[in-house]
Design a protein around this motif. Structure first.
Motif, short mmCIF file in Angstrom:
data_model
loop_
_atom_site.label_atom_id
_atom_site.label_comp_id
_atom_site.label_asym_id
_atom_site.label_seq_id
_atom_site.Cartn_x
_atom_site.Cartn_y
_atom_site.Cartn_z
N LEU A 48 32.45 -8.98 5.40
CA LEU A 48 31.88 -10.15 4.73
C LEU A 48 32.87 -11.31 4.72
O LEU A 48 32.53 -12.44 5.10
N GLU A 92 23.54 -8.59 -1.38
CA GLU A 92 23.86 -7.22 -0.95
C GLU A 92 22.72 -6.32 -1.37
O GLU A 92 22.27 -6.39 -2.53
N PHE A 122 24.13 -7.01 4.01
CA PHE A 122 24.25 -8.37 3.48
C PHE A 122 23.22 -9.23 4.20
O PHE A 122 23.17 -9.26 5.43
#
Length: 178
Positions: free
Chosen positions: A32, A149, A173
């Protein structure tokens, strides 16, 4: 659980056994934040961390220089742990931890953020409503981003604000942009 990058890189966070949270895995956090490093200037953004859990995502943002982080957590045990950890990491004044329901906060809030991160409990009955609520309440600044998420059984690619999706094992995600 550890902080994966920035000034606090390598610091371990040890939540108590009675904490009711599912921390984002280190591999997923690394993925991420590798994406975000190419998209945002951490020192210039404001962040809303919905469903703070252990606070791990907020600590990552703070470690990378973000100065304006609002963290929401409803569970008292989790919230106490977050407050204690903020103090231990000397992040007072950087992370504003608020004890409260993320949905109520969003439904009543008029502020705007550059980035909103939402990691609700995977079984939360309102998980799929989060993108619509964020955009309906106009909580993102121009070019702002929502990152949700979620488990693999959710699909958001038909959402008008869908930007991209990434999968890291059991962690998914979905990114949305204004």
């Amino acid at each position: 659980m550890r902080i994966v990058s920035g000034t606090l890189k390598g610091r371990r966070i040890n939540p108590p056994a009675n904490l009711k949270a599912r921390p984002t895995t280190d591999i997923a956090k690394e993925g991420l934040f590798n994406i975000l490093t190419n998209e945002v200037d951490f020192e210039e953004i404001t962040v809303l961390d919905m469903f703070g859990g252990t606070g791990g995502i907020s600590y990552e943002f703070a470690s990378r220089g973000c100065k304006g982080i609002t963290l929401l957590e409803m569970n008292q045990i989790n919230f106490s742990f977050i407050k204690k950890t903020i103090k231990e990491l000397e992040l007072e004044g950087i992370i504003d931890a608020i004890k409260g329901d993320s949905f109520k906060f969003v439904e009543s809030k008029a502020g705007k953020y550059d980035l909103i991160f939402a990691d609700p409990p995977y079984a939360h009955e309102r998980l799929s409503e989060i993108p619509a609520l964020v955009f309906e309440k106009d909580l993102l600044k121009e070019d702002g981003m929502l990152i949700l998420e979620h488990p693999k059984d959710f699909e958001f690619s038909d959402n008008e604000y869908f930007y991209r999706h990434r999968n890291y094992g059991h962690v998914n995600f979905t990114f949305f942009k204004k």
